[in-house]
Design an enzyme around this catalytic site. Structure first.
Site, PDB file in Angstrom:
ATOM      1  CB  VAL A   1      12.297  -5.599   4.039  1.00 38.15           C
ATOM      2  CG1 VAL A   1      12.271  -5.128   5.590  1.00 38.15           C
ATOM      3  CG2 VAL A   1      11.916  -6.559   3.115  1.00 38.15           C
TER       4      VAL A   1
ATOM      5  CG  ASP B   1      -0.615   0.096   8.701  1.00 38.84           C
ATOM      6  OD1 ASP B   1      -1.154   0.875   8.747  1.00 38.84           O
ATOM      7  OD2 ASP B   1       0.644   0.450   7.933  1.00 38.84           O
TER       8      ASP B   1
ATOM      9  N   GLY C   1       4.426  -4.163   4.329  1.00 34.80           N
ATOM     10  CA  GLY C   1       5.299  -5.331   3.406  1.00 34.80           C
ATOM     11  C   GLY C   1       4.500  -6.284   4.462  1.00 34.80           C
ATOM     12  N   GLY C   2       5.371  -6.087   5.648  1.00 32.65           N
ATOM     13  CA  GLY C   2       4.765  -6.774   6.290  1.00 32.65           C
ATOM     14  C   GLY C   2       3.197  -7.324   6.797  1.00 32.65           C
TER      15      GLY C   2
ATOM     16  CE  LYS D   1       0.883   1.269   4.468  1.00 29.86           C
ATOM     17  NZ  LYS D   1       1.904   2.595   4.783  1.00 29.86           N
TER      18      LYS D   1
HETATM   19  P1  ATP Z   1       4.114  -0.347   7.673  1.00 28.13           P
HETATM   20  O1  ATP Z   1       3.981   0.779   6.505  1.00 28.13           O
HETATM   21  O2  ATP Z   1       3.565  -0.712   7.850  1.00 28.13           O
HETATM   22  O3  ATP Z   1       5.186   1.342   8.790  1.00 28.13           O
HETATM   23  P2  ATP Z   1       6.684  -1.229   6.258  1.00 28.13           P
HETATM   24  O4  ATP Z   1       6.792  -1.171   5.097  1.00 28.13           O
HETATM   25  O5  ATP Z   1       7.416   0.109   7.093  1.00 28.13           O
HETATM   26  O6  ATP Z   1       5.885  -1.036   7.567  1.00 28.13           O
HETATM   27  P3  ATP Z   1       8.030  -3.699   6.669  1.00 28.13           P
HETATM   28  O7  ATP Z   1       8.392  -3.838   4.866  1.00 28.13           O
HETATM   29  O8  ATP Z   1       6.139  -4.556   7.180  1.00 28.13           O
HETATM   30  O9  ATP Z   1       7.552  -2.098   7.237  1.00 28.13           O
HETATM   31  O10 ATP Z   1       8.854  -4.262   7.494  1.00 28.13           O
HETATM   32  C1  ATP Z   1       9.039  -3.549   8.812  1.00 28.13           C
HETATM   33  C2  ATP Z   1      10.002  -4.584   9.451  1.00 28.13           C
HETATM   34  O11 ATP Z   1       9.162  -5.912  10.218  1.00 28.13           O
HETATM   35  C3  ATP Z   1      11.427  -5.088   9.372  1.00 28.13           C
HETATM   36  O12 ATP Z   1      12.052  -4.218   9.772  1.00 28.13           O
HETATM   37  C4  ATP Z   1      11.177  -6.006   8.886  1.00 28.13           C
HETATM   38  O13 ATP Z   1      12.397  -7.105  10.059  1.00 28.13           O
HETATM   39  C5  ATP Z   1      10.323  -6.746  10.334  1.00 28.13           C
HETATM   40  N1  ATP Z   1       9.297  -7.933   9.740  1.00 28.13           N
HETATM   41  C6  ATP Z   1       8.993  -8.488  10.222  1.00 28.13           C
HETATM   42  N2  ATP Z   1       8.112  -9.305   9.102  1.00 28.13           N
HETATM   43  C7  ATP Z   1       7.944  -9.106   7.559  1.00 28.13           C
HETATM   44  C8  ATP Z   1       7.379  -9.518   6.622  1.00 28.13           C
HETATM   45  N3  ATP Z   1       6.535 -10.078   6.123  1.00 28.13           N
HETATM   46  N4  ATP Z   1       8.416  -8.667   5.326  1.00 28.13           N
HETATM   47  C9  ATP Z   1       8.758  -8.055   5.946  1.00 28.13           C
HETATM   48  N5  ATP Z   1       9.518  -7.519   6.829  1.00 28.13           N
HETATM   49  C10 ATP Z   1       8.577  -7.824   7.988  1.00 28.13           C
END
Ligand code: ATP
Length: 313
Positions: free
Chosen positions: A100, A141, A106-107, A11
């Site tokens: 990531v 989220d 992503g998570g 998103k």
């Molecule tokens: P948001 O936009 O919800 O704040 P984000 O996109 O900034 O999330 P993610 O890619 O979800 O961040 O990653 C945040 C942290 O979560 C990373 O440092 C990672 O180590 C951890 N993490 C746990 N599970 C996952 C996953 N399935 N994919 C990616 N990161 C993950």
């Protein structure tokens, strides 16, 4: 063994306003969330060993219990112990395509896919609302990621009002591979600098959230006016991330030189996107960006705004 393959879209935030503090330590937010075509793939397969086993093709994500995939599966085991006993454990394979720690959830979307996949595998027949309620237990989220599309998200992000999103709108997404921004750091820093603008009483909180519902960007979305949407995009977290991470500011400034509708950081960054009114235009902007910043560290994607969340393939 029965198995499912799911697509889990990322998103972006077309709008992110921080309204106040919450007693649970989170922030009161008013956001417009938007699913995009960039997605992870998740395979979920029943096993007969009463274990959750997880593997991932990316070295950037932890494969231990801290992974949101694991936490989502564990939540289903806790909530539905009889089904776990009947159907057995699950093997989950994550093919990671979403950058990531990029502000792209992503998570969260991976976790949403696991909830949907296990619901199917264990024949639970949960409704979208039931899945969203489970999702809210593990992350703010994740409820949005279940149904995706375009939605106003208030509370800590879990109160959703779906909108009919923009058609035929594309983005160019830019992120430096080596650059990560911690979401907790971004919110903590915002609080330390701007908490004097927070509203605290219930009436003011709901007035601010309601203002987004009737706000100009929502009107522009409903009128399918992508250029007006681009003018009204906003992200409070830019105020803390841009001064600290000059590379993020540089991406915004570079995008602004080209024929785009508008540019904004997504979530807590460091991804920056440029809204474009056609795929050709987006590809052209991507090419300009690649020529301007030839660094191997810069990832660039062209993708579309989409009107769905987790899909079973
Ligand atoms: P948001 O936009 O919800 O704040 P984000 O996109 O900034 O999330 P993610 O890619 O979800 O961040 O990653 C945040 C942290 O979560 C990373 O440092 C990672 O180590 C951890 N993490 C746990 N599970 C996952 C996953 N399935 N994919 C990616 N990161 C993950």
């Amino acid at each position: 063994m029965r198995s499912y393959t799911l697509t889990a879209p990322a998103k972006i935030n077309l709008y992110l306003e921080i309204i106040g503090d919450r007693p649970d330590g989170y922030h009161e937010l008013a956001m417009i969330m938007q699913s995009i075509g960039l997605a992870d793939q998740i395979e979920i397969e029943a096993n007969d060993v009463q274990l959750i086993r997880f593997r991932c093709d990316s070295k950037e994500v932890p494969v231990d219990r801290s992974n949101l995939v694991y936490r989502a599966a564990d939540l289903m085991v806790q909530e539905f112990p009889d089904s776990f006993a009947t159907y057995g454990g699950v093997d989950i394979t994550l093919h990671k395509h979403i950058p990531v720690a990029a502000g792209l959830a992503g998570g969260s979307t991976d976790a949403a896919a696991v909830l949907v996949g296990i619901d199917l595998l264990w024949k639970l027949g949960l409704t979208k609302l039931e899945l969203e309620e489970l999702a809210a237990k593990i992350g703010s989220d994740i409820p949005f990621c279940i149904g995706g599309g375009t939605a106003i998200a208030t509370g800590r992000g879990e109160i959703l009002s779906p909108l009919l999103g923009l058609h035929n709108t594309y983005i160019v997404l830019a992120k430096y591979r080596s650059l990560e921004v911690s979401t907790p750091w971004a919110y903590k820093t915002y609080r330390s600098l701007y908490s004097d603008s927070y509203v605290t009483d219930k009436e003011s909180l709901s007035a601010r959230a309601n203002a987004v519902h009737s706000g100009e960007i929502v009107k522009a979305i409903s009128h399918q006016n992508a250029s007006e949407v681009a003018q009204k995009m906003h992200n409070d977290l830019e105020k803390v991330v841009l001064p600290e991470y000059p590379q993020v500011l540089q991406l915004k400034e570079s995008f602004a030189k080209y024929d785009i509708l508008g540019t904004m950081m997504s979530g807590s960054g460091p991804s920056v996107f440029a809204l474009c009114d056609s795929k050709d235009k987006a590809e052209e902007v991507k090419l300009h960006m690649r020529n301007e910043i030839p660094s191997d560290d810069l990832e660039l994607f062209v993708t579309q705004l989409i009107n769905y969340g987790i899909q079973v393939r």
